[in-house]
Design a protein around this motif. Structure first.
Motif, short mmCIF file in Angstrom:
data_model
loop_
_atom_site.label_atom_id
_atom_site.label_comp_id
_atom_site.label_asym_id
_atom_site.label_seq_id
_atom_site.Cartn_x
_atom_site.Cartn_y
_atom_site.Cartn_z
N PRO A 117 0.80 -1.23 0.00
CA PRO A 117 0.00 0.00 0.00
C PRO A 117 0.83 1.27 0.00
O PRO A 117 0.32 2.35 -0.30
N VAL A 118 2.12 1.16 0.32
CA VAL A 118 3.02 2.32 0.34
C VAL A 118 4.30 1.94 -0.41
O VAL A 118 4.91 0.91 -0.11
N LYS A 119 4.70 2.74 -1.36
CA LYS A 119 5.95 2.49 -2.07
C LYS A 119 7.12 2.64 -1.11
O LYS A 119 7.23 3.63 -0.39
N THR A 120 8.00 1.64 -1.11
CA THR A 120 9.09 1.60 -0.14
C THR A 120 10.42 1.39 -0.85
O THR A 120 10.61 0.37 -1.53
N TYR A 121 11.32 2.37 -0.70
CA TYR A 121 12.67 2.26 -1.28
C TYR A 121 13.60 1.57 -0.30
O TYR A 121 13.40 1.62 0.92
N ARG A 122 14.65 0.97 -0.85
CA ARG A 122 15.65 0.29 -0.03
C ARG A 122 17.05 0.86 -0.35
O ARG A 122 17.35 1.19 -1.49
N GLY A 123 17.85 0.98 0.69
CA GLY A 123 19.25 1.34 0.50
C GLY A 123 19.51 2.79 0.17
O GLY A 123 20.60 3.13 -0.30
N LEU A 124 18.55 3.68 0.42
CA LEU A 124 18.72 5.10 0.13
C LEU A 124 18.57 5.91 1.42
O LEU A 124 17.94 5.46 2.38
N PRO A 125 19.17 7.10 1.46
CA PRO A 125 19.07 7.92 2.68
C PRO A 125 17.62 8.24 3.03
O PRO A 125 16.84 8.66 2.16
N ARG A 126 17.25 8.04 4.28
CA ARG A 126 15.89 8.33 4.73
C ARG A 126 15.93 9.36 5.84
O ARG A 126 16.75 9.27 6.75
N HIS A 127 15.03 10.33 5.76
CA HIS A 127 14.96 11.40 6.74
C HIS A 127 13.57 11.37 7.38
O HIS A 127 12.56 11.62 6.70
N VAL A 128 13.52 11.04 8.66
CA VAL A 128 12.25 11.04 9.37
C VAL A 128 11.85 12.48 9.65
O VAL A 128 12.63 13.28 10.16
N LEU A 129 10.62 12.81 9.29
CA LEU A 129 10.12 14.17 9.46
C LEU A 129 9.65 14.40 10.89
O LEU A 129 9.24 13.46 11.58
N PRO A 130 9.70 15.65 11.36
CA PRO A 130 9.20 15.93 12.70
C PRO A 130 7.69 15.74 12.77
O PRO A 130 7.00 15.66 11.74
N GLU A 131 7.18 15.67 13.98
CA GLU A 131 5.74 15.52 14.19
C GLU A 131 4.99 16.66 13.50
O GLU A 131 5.32 17.83 13.69
N PRO A 132 3.97 16.33 12.69
CA PRO A 132 3.23 17.40 12.01
C PRO A 132 2.36 18.17 12.99
O PRO A 132 1.86 17.62 13.97
N ALA A 133 2.18 19.44 12.71
CA ALA A 133 1.32 20.27 13.56
C ALA A 133 -0.10 19.71 13.54
O ALA A 133 -0.59 19.24 12.51
N ARG A 134 -0.77 19.78 14.69
CA ARG A 134 -2.14 19.27 14.77
C ARG A 134 -3.16 20.29 14.28
O ARG A 134 -4.30 19.92 13.97
N ARG A 135 -2.78 21.54 14.24
CA ARG A 135 -3.62 22.59 13.66
C ARG A 135 -2.76 23.34 12.65
O ARG A 135 -1.61 23.71 12.95
N ILE A 136 -3.33 23.56 11.43
CA ILE A 136 -2.49 24.15 10.39
C ILE A 136 -3.06 25.43 9.80
O ILE A 136 -2.35 26.18 9.14
N GLY A 137 -4.35 25.68 9.99
CA GLY A 137 -4.92 26.90 9.44
C GLY A 137 -6.27 26.66 8.82
O GLY A 137 -6.80 25.54 8.79
N ASP A 138 -6.83 27.72 8.29
CA ASP A 138 -8.18 27.66 7.76
C ASP A 138 -8.23 26.93 6.42
O ASP A 138 -7.32 27.07 5.58
N ALA A 139 -9.30 26.17 6.22
CA ALA A 139 -9.46 25.38 5.00
C ALA A 139 -9.79 26.22 3.79
O ALA A 139 -9.78 25.71 2.66
N ARG A 140 -10.07 27.53 3.97
CA ARG A 140 -10.60 28.33 2.86
C ARG A 140 -9.59 29.30 2.25
O ARG A 140 -9.96 30.08 1.37
N TRP A 141 -8.33 29.26 2.68
CA TRP A 141 -7.38 30.24 2.17
C TRP A 141 -7.00 30.03 0.71
O TRP A 141 -6.41 30.91 0.08
N SER A 142 -7.32 28.89 0.14
CA SER A 142 -7.00 28.70 -1.29
C SER A 142 -8.10 29.23 -2.20
O SER A 142 -7.98 29.14 -3.43
#
Length: 540
Positions: free
Chosen positions: A43-68
């Motif tokens: 279900p998720v494409k998974t690479y092997r043998g390449l540099p991986r960078h774990v991202l920080p925890e995503p913000a739980r609130r990001i902003g208004d849904a209507r700004w676009s």
């Protein structure tokens, strides 16, 4: 403009339109692949043998849904967020809320357990999301990366900022960088074969739409590029161009930055020698022969371009406005919360498809909730169709079944005036369409829905302007709109089920259009009843 009667079999693109709509029963009669075994694609494409960078925890609130949405920004001109730099936490939020894993279904009947931020047929999630950073983001070097939603991590594919060859190939500025949305056909084609192309294009559009919503909430301006040099973009990311190919490129810049000029059509293909070939290894678990979806491959190869194209005439994709019923124009206006009043992350958490068996709850629905879900449906998108903002290249119709203040019947979403309005069309026998939907898709009780939305596309205009690429572009345009409806409906307490289980000719007869116009999306809208499904949200 090609004719309706004579040219539906005249090109690769129009033949595929016919095959996946008028001829879909014959297409399905050719058979399906099996799912649920050890040979399923991951279900998720998974690479092997390449540099991986774990991202920080995503913000739980990001902003208004209507700004676009242009109309919302115009009423709050000095409050829209804008980002001058792309920090790691912003990148984390952008990727997670665009296409991350939001909840997981548990229990013995959890056939499709992993749910992301956009709807996916059988939760196959054939779209892959790549990001190319023009500049370092904290400790993350500039370069091209693949996003791994299950691990919320980036796998580095190339080093360095966005190459000039890629900028020219897509006509992008890449101030912050690029998002690239690809379709990995095998993840859906192993089951649906040639029909998978439609599902991949739909999901790609919904993912693009979600990226625009998320980016704007964070203060990023996203411009969608549908037409680019496929060979260059695929080569840059190490995509083979057959089983997986780029479908859309999103140029990221600070919100409020002036619209870039439309890139002129190039006469000669770019030289790709500046981009050495890469073959990043990834895990393969399915071994179905690709020949079983050869029609899909043939269409996609016919849709290849050598670079950006000329601006289109958007009006050629839309039907002219009709004279409304004197008492049938209902503005989608009324009070709504100010900035911050519709939190996008909360809406995305709430978004669902009504469960495996969608039986909408009792009516009626308050009219203001329907207005909240639909008022921004056809707001313009920044894309390479024109030099600036462009209304989506689709039309929208709403079959209202149980909404306070609305007579049951068919309405067209009219954007000619502000605010947008639902204009009642002359009386039609809509009951036949509801019967058909219930018969074609028994897992959804459409007769109990509050409203059903049909998104139509002008396939002959698509063929004229885009050739074989028109099939995927128009499905992507409709997908952008469908995601808006799904998210804003969720914010209003509604579920939206995307279904392709309908007879397009019966829907076309209801709307009153000829074969040039195709209903490419049907969205069943209602309130979800409590069910036995256990779907805990995934929260850090």
């Amino acid at each position: 403009m090609p004719s309706v009667d004579g040219d539906l079999q005249s090109s690769v693109g129009l033949r595929f339109w016919w095959r996946t709509f008028e001829g879909v029963q014959d297409l399905f009669a050719e058979g399906h692949g099996e799912e649920g075994g050890t040979d399923d694609p991951l279900p998720v494409k998974t690479y092997r043998g390449l540099p991986r960078h774990v991202l920080p925890e995503p913000a739980r609130r990001i902003g208004d849904a209507r700004w676009s949405f242009e109309a919302f920004c115009a009423t709050h001109p000095h409050e829209a967020p804008s980002l001058d730099t792309l920090a790691p936490r912003t990148l984390s939020a952008l990727l997670y809320w665009t296409y991350g894993v939001g909840r997981i279904e548990l229990g013995p009947h959890a056939v499709w357990p992993y749910h992301r931020m956009v709807a996916s047929a059988r939760c196959f999630h054939p779209v892959e999301l790549y990001v190319w950073l023009a500049h370092p983001a904290g400790g993350l070097p500039a370069g091209g990366y693949h996003y791994h939603p299950a691990h919320h991590a980036l796998t580095q594919l190339r080093e360095g900022g966005v190459p000039e060859a890629v900028r020219a190939a897509a006509g992008v500025g890449a101030h912050h960088g690029l998002l690239v949305v690809s379709a990995w056909f095998r993840k859906t084609a192993f089951r649906y074969r040639d029909y998978a192309y439609r599902l991949c294009a739909q999901e790609a559009g919904m993912t693009v739409g979600n990226a625009l919503l998320t980016g704007a909430a964070l203060g990023l301006h996203g411009r969608v590029h549908h037409r680019f040099d496929d060979a260059v973009v695929n080569r840059a990311l190490g995509l083979d161009g057959r089983e997986e190919t780029a479908f859309a490129v999103i140029d990221l810049a600070p919100a409020g930055e002036a619209e870039p000029l439309h890139a002129p059509e190039r006469q000669r293909p770019l030289h790709t020698g500046a981009l050495p070939l890469i073959h990043p290894p990834h895990v393969r678990t399915n071994h179905s022969p690709a020949q079983t979806w050869s029609g899909l491959t043939a269409l996609d190869l016919a849709a290849r371009l050598a670079g950006p194209g000329p601006a289109v005439a958007p009006d050629s994709f839309h039907l002219p406005d009709r004279a409304p019923d004197p008492d049938g124009a209902l503005p989608l206006a009324g009070p709504e919360p100010g900035p911050g009043g519709v939190e996008l992350s909360s809406a995305l958490r709430a978004r669902d498809s009504g469960g495996r068996m969608f039986l909408p709850a009792a009516r009626p629905l308050a009219a203001d909730r329907l207005a909240s879900a639909l008022r921004y449906t056809l707001e313009p998108v920044s894309s390479d169709h024109t030099g600036g903002l462009c209304r989506p290249l689709v039309d929208a119709y709403v079959l209202v079944l149980g909404v306070d203040g609305f007579r049951p019947g068919l309405y067209r979403l009219d954007t000619a005036a502000a605010p947008a309005a639902l204009v009642r069309l002359p009386e039609r026998d809509w009951r036949a369409v509801v019967d058909m939907l219930c018969d074609r898709t028994p897992a959804v009780n459409s007769a109990k829905a509050d409203a059903i939305v049909f998104l139509t596309a002008h396939r002959l205009a698509g063929e004229r302007w885009f050739g074989a690429r028109g099939y995927r572009i128009l499905h992507q345009e409709a997908g952008i709109v469908a995601q808006r409806i799904s998210v804003l409906a969720a914010a209003a307490g509604l579920s939206v089920r995307v279904t392709n289980g309908y007879h397009d000719g019966i829907v076309r007869d209801l709307i009153g259009v000829d074969a040039a116009q195709v209903p490419v999306f049907t969205l069943v809208m209602g309130r979800r009843r409590p069910t036995a499904q256990y779907e805990p949200q995934l929260i850090w």
